[in-house]
Motif scaffolding. Structure first.
Motif, PDB file in Angstrom:
ATOM      1  N   LEU A 146      40.704  44.035  36.624  1.00 56.42           N
ATOM      2  CA  LEU A 146      39.555  44.031  37.539  1.00 56.42           C
ATOM      3  C   LEU A 146      40.008  43.852  38.985  1.00 56.42           C
ATOM      4  O   LEU A 146      39.495  44.531  39.888  1.00 56.42           O
ATOM      5  N   ALA A 147      40.956  42.959  39.208  1.00 57.86           N
ATOM      6  CA  ALA A 147      41.445  42.719  40.572  1.00 57.86           C
ATOM      7  C   ALA A 147      42.188  43.944  41.114  1.00 57.86           C
ATOM      8  O   ALA A 147      42.028  44.305  42.277  1.00 57.86           O
ATOM      9  N   VAL A 148      42.987  44.588  40.271  1.00 55.83           N
ATOM     10  CA  VAL A 148      43.706  45.791  40.704  1.00 55.83           C
ATOM     11  C   VAL A 148      42.722  46.913  41.008  1.00 55.83           C
ATOM     12  O   VAL A 148      42.860  47.623  42.010  1.00 55.83           O
ATOM     13  N   GLU A 149      41.724  47.069  40.163  1.00 58.19           N
ATOM     14  CA  GLU A 149      40.723  48.110  40.413  1.00 58.19           C
ATOM     15  C   GLU A 149      39.975  47.849  41.718  1.00 58.19           C
ATOM     16  O   GLU A 149      39.696  48.775  42.481  1.00 58.19           O
ATOM     17  N   LYS A 150      39.679  46.571  42.009  1.00 56.66           N
ATOM     18  CA  LYS A 150      39.034  46.235  43.283  1.00 56.66           C
ATOM     19  C   LYS A 150      39.982  46.529  44.442  1.00 56.66           C
ATOM     20  O   LYS A 150      39.585  47.078  45.473  1.00 56.66           O
ATOM     21  N   LEU A 151      41.256  46.168  44.282  1.00 54.44           N
ATOM     22  CA  LEU A 151      42.252  46.457  45.316  1.00 54.44           C
ATOM     23  C   LEU A 151      42.296  47.951  45.607  1.00 54.44           C
ATOM     24  O   LEU A 151      42.282  48.369  46.772  1.00 54.44           O
ATOM     25  N   LEU A 152      42.320  48.768  44.573  1.00 60.19           N
ATOM     26  CA  LEU A 152      42.376  50.222  44.761  1.00 60.19           C
ATOM     27  C   LEU A 152      41.074  50.773  45.346  1.00 60.19           C
ATOM     28  O   LEU A 152      41.104  51.762  46.079  1.00 60.19           O
ATOM     29  N   ASP A 153      39.965  50.129  45.040  1.00 68.26           N
ATOM     30  CA  ASP A 153      38.697  50.526  45.654  1.00 68.26           C
ATOM     31  C   ASP A 153      38.727  50.245  47.153  1.00 68.26           C
ATOM     32  O   ASP A 153      38.281  51.064  47.958  1.00 68.26           O
ATOM     33  N   LEU A 154      39.268  49.086  47.539  1.00 65.78           N
ATOM     34  CA  LEU A 154      39.336  48.710  48.953  1.00 65.78           C
ATOM     35  C   LEU A 154      40.453  49.443  49.683  1.00 65.78           C
ATOM     36  O   LEU A 154      40.391  49.624  50.897  1.00 65.78           O
ATOM     37  N   ASP A 155      41.480  49.844  48.949  1.00 57.95           N
ATOM     38  CA  ASP A 155      42.653  50.528  49.507  1.00 57.95           C
ATOM     39  C   ASP A 155      42.872  51.841  48.749  1.00 57.95           C
ATOM     40  O   ASP A 155      43.849  51.998  48.018  1.00 57.95           O
ATOM     41  N   PRO A 156      41.953  52.802  48.900  1.00 59.06           N
ATOM     42  CA  PRO A 156      42.031  54.028  48.100  1.00 59.06           C
ATOM     43  C   PRO A 156      43.256  54.886  48.397  1.00 59.06           C
ATOM     44  O   PRO A 156      43.641  55.704  47.561  1.00 59.06           O
ATOM     45  N   THR A 157      43.870  54.710  49.543  1.00 62.29           N
ATOM     46  CA  THR A 157      45.080  55.478  49.850  1.00 62.29           C
ATOM     47  C   THR A 157      46.338  54.781  49.328  1.00 62.29           C
ATOM     48  O   THR A 157      47.440  55.282  49.534  1.00 62.29           O
ATOM     49  N   ASN A 158      46.162  53.641  48.680  1.00 63.89           N
ATOM     50  CA  ASN A 158      47.251  52.928  48.006  1.00 63.89           C
ATOM     51  C   ASN A 158      48.360  52.499  48.966  1.00 63.89           C
ATOM     52  O   ASN A 158      49.535  52.489  48.611  1.00 63.89           O
ATOM     53  N   LYS A 159      48.000  52.095  50.175  1.00 64.73           N
ATOM     54  CA  LYS A 159      48.995  51.643  51.149  1.00 64.73           C
ATOM     55  C   LYS A 159      49.750  50.411  50.668  1.00 64.73           C
ATOM     56  O   LYS A 159      50.910  50.221  51.005  1.00 64.73           O
ATOM     57  N   LEU A 160      49.076  49.565  49.890  1.00 69.16           N
ATOM     58  CA  LEU A 160      49.712  48.332  49.426  1.00 69.16           C
ATOM     59  C   LEU A 160      50.394  48.488  48.067  1.00 69.16           C
ATOM     60  O   LEU A 160      50.955  47.541  47.545  1.00 69.16           O
ATOM     61  N   GLY A 161      50.332  49.665  47.484  1.00 69.15           N
ATOM     62  CA  GLY A 161      51.025  49.908  46.230  1.00 69.15           C
ATOM     63  C   GLY A 161      50.353  49.310  45.009  1.00 69.15           C
ATOM     64  O   GLY A 161      51.012  49.031  44.010  1.00 69.15           O
ATOM     65  N   GLY A 162      49.047  49.137  45.063  1.00 67.61           N
ATOM     66  CA  GLY A 162      48.330  48.584  43.921  1.00 67.61           C
ATOM     67  C   GLY A 162      48.356  49.476  42.694  1.00 67.61           C
ATOM     68  O   GLY A 162      48.278  48.995  41.568  1.00 67.61           O
ATOM     69  N   ARG A 163      48.519  50.778  42.923  1.00 64.53           N
ATOM     70  CA  ARG A 163      48.506  51.707  41.790  1.00 64.53           C
ATOM     71  C   ARG A 163      49.619  51.408  40.783  1.00 64.53           C
ATOM     72  O   ARG A 163      49.442  51.554  39.585  1.00 64.53           O
ATOM     73  N   VAL A 164      50.762  50.928  41.271  1.00 66.52           N
ATOM     74  CA  VAL A 164      51.858  50.619  40.351  1.00 66.52           C
ATOM     75  C   VAL A 164      51.463  49.481  39.403  1.00 66.52           C
ATOM     76  O   VAL A 164      51.853  49.486  38.242  1.00 66.52           O
ATOM     77  N   LEU A 165      50.653  48.536  39.897  1.00 70.45           N
ATOM     78  CA  LEU A 165      50.185  47.466  39.015  1.00 70.45           C
ATOM     79  C   LEU A 165      49.280  48.027  37.928  1.00 70.45           C
ATOM     80  O   LEU A 165      49.385  47.638  36.761  1.00 70.45           O
ATOM     81  N   LEU A 166      48.410  48.957  38.311  1.00 71.34           N
ATOM     82  CA  LEU A 166      47.535  49.585  37.322  1.00 71.34           C
ATOM     83  C   LEU A 166      48.358  50.370  36.302  1.00 71.34           C
ATOM     84  O   LEU A 166      48.089  50.318  35.102  1.00 71.34           O
ATOM     85  N   GLU A 167      49.385  51.066  36.765  1.00 68.74           N
ATOM     86  CA  GLU A 167      50.248  51.820  35.852  1.00 68.74           C
ATOM     87  C   GLU A 167      50.961  50.892  34.879  1.00 68.74           C
ATOM     88  O   GLU A 167      51.090  51.208  33.692  1.00 68.74           O
ATOM     89  N   VAL A 168      51.407  49.749  35.353  1.00 67.73           N
ATOM     90  CA  VAL A 168      52.066  48.782  34.468  1.00 67.73           C
ATOM     91  C   VAL A 168      51.075  48.288  33.423  1.00 67.73           C
ATOM     92  O   VAL A 168      51.401  48.202  32.235  1.00 67.73           O
ATOM     93  N   LEU A 169      49.864  47.973  33.845  1.00 71.14           N
ATOM     94  CA  LEU A 169      48.842  47.527  32.894  1.00 71.14           C
ATOM     95  C   LEU A 169      48.541  48.610  31.861  1.00 71.14           C
ATOM     96  O   LEU A 169      48.375  48.317  30.675  1.00 71.14           O
ATOM     97  N   GLU A 170      48.480  49.853  32.308  1.00 66.81           N
ATOM     98  CA  GLU A 170      48.174  50.949  31.390  1.00 66.81           C
ATOM     99  C   GLU A 170      49.321  51.224  30.424  1.00 66.81           C
ATOM    100  O   GLU A 170      49.092  51.652  29.293  1.00 66.81           O
TER     101      GLU A 170
END
Length: 179
Positions: A146-170
Motif C-alpha cells: 500500500l505504501a509503495v503504491e501510494k509512493l508511485l501515485d505521488l511520484d508517477p515518474t518514479n524519480k525516487l525508484g519506488g517501482r523497484v520496491l513494487l517489483e521486489v514485492l511482486e
C-alpha cells in the motif's frame, strides 16, 4: 538480498539537498556535536545511541536528529525501531507539507511532488519510501505494498525508484527461473 534491494538501503536519508537545506536549519550546535559524536562512535552502539538520544533531547523532532536515529537503527539491523522513527518522520513530513496525517489520504495534487527541487515534498516521498521499505523487510507485505503504491501515485515518474520496491514485492515467492 538482491542488488535491487541493496540499492534501496536506508532510503529515508538518501539525499544531500535535503540534508543541507532542510535538516541543518535550526539545529543547536550542541545537538550537531552529539550527532557528529554518534557518527564517530558508531562502532560502540551504546555510546552512539546515547549521543543520538542527547541530540534528541536538545532538538526534539528535528529532522537531522530523526534521520540520525533512523540510520543508526537501520544499519544496526534494529528495523522495528527504525520503523518507529520512520513513522515519526512521516508525521513530521506530513505536518511540514500541510498534508493529511494519514499517508493513505494524501493526493498527488496536495503538494509539488513532481518538483525535484521542492525539498519538503521530496522529504515526504523519501520518508514514505523508507516506511514502505522497512515494512517490506519486516514482512509486513500488505502495508509495504500500500505504501509503495501510494509512493508511485505521488511520484508517477518514479524519480525516487519506488517501482523497484513494487517489483521486489511482486517477485517475492517466485523463483528467478520462473520469469
Amino acid at each position: 538480498m538482491t542488488a535491487a534491494v541493496r540499492s534501496m538501503e536506508a532510503p529515508l536519508a538518501d539525499d544531500a539537498l535535503i540534508a543541507s537545506v532542510l535538516l541543518g536549519q535550526g539545529l543547536p550546535a550542541a545537538a550537531e556535536h552529539h550527532l557528529r559524536m554518534a557518527s564517530l562512535s558508531y562502532h560502540n552502539a551504546d555510546l552512539a545511541e546515547q549521543h543520538l538520544r542527547d541530540a534528541e533531547a536538545l532538538a526534539p523532532g528535528h529532522a537531522a536528529v530523526l534521520i540520525g536515529l533512523y540510520r543508526f537503527y537501520f544499519y544496526k539491523g534494529r528495523l522495528d525501531e527504525a520503523l518507529d522513527v520512520a513513522r515519526v518522520c512521516l508525521a513530521k513530513a506530513a505536518r511540514e507539507n500541510g498534508l493529511s496525517s494519514n499517508w493513505r489520504d494524501v493526493a498527488r495534487d496536495d503538494a509539488d511532488f513532481s518538483g525535484w527541487d521542492a525539498v519538503l515534498p521530496r522529504f515526504y516521498l523519501f520518508t514514505l519510501k523508507g516506511y514502505a521499505y522497512l515494512n517490506m523487510r519486516l514482512g509486513n507485505e500488505g502495508e509495504a505494498r500500500l505504501a509503495v503504491e501510494k509512493l508511485l501515485d505521488l511520484d508517477p515518474t518514479n524519480k525516487l525508484g519506488g517501482r523497484v520496491l513494487l517489483e521486489v514485492l511482486e517477485r517475492k515467492g517466485r523463483d528467478d527461473d520462473d520469469d
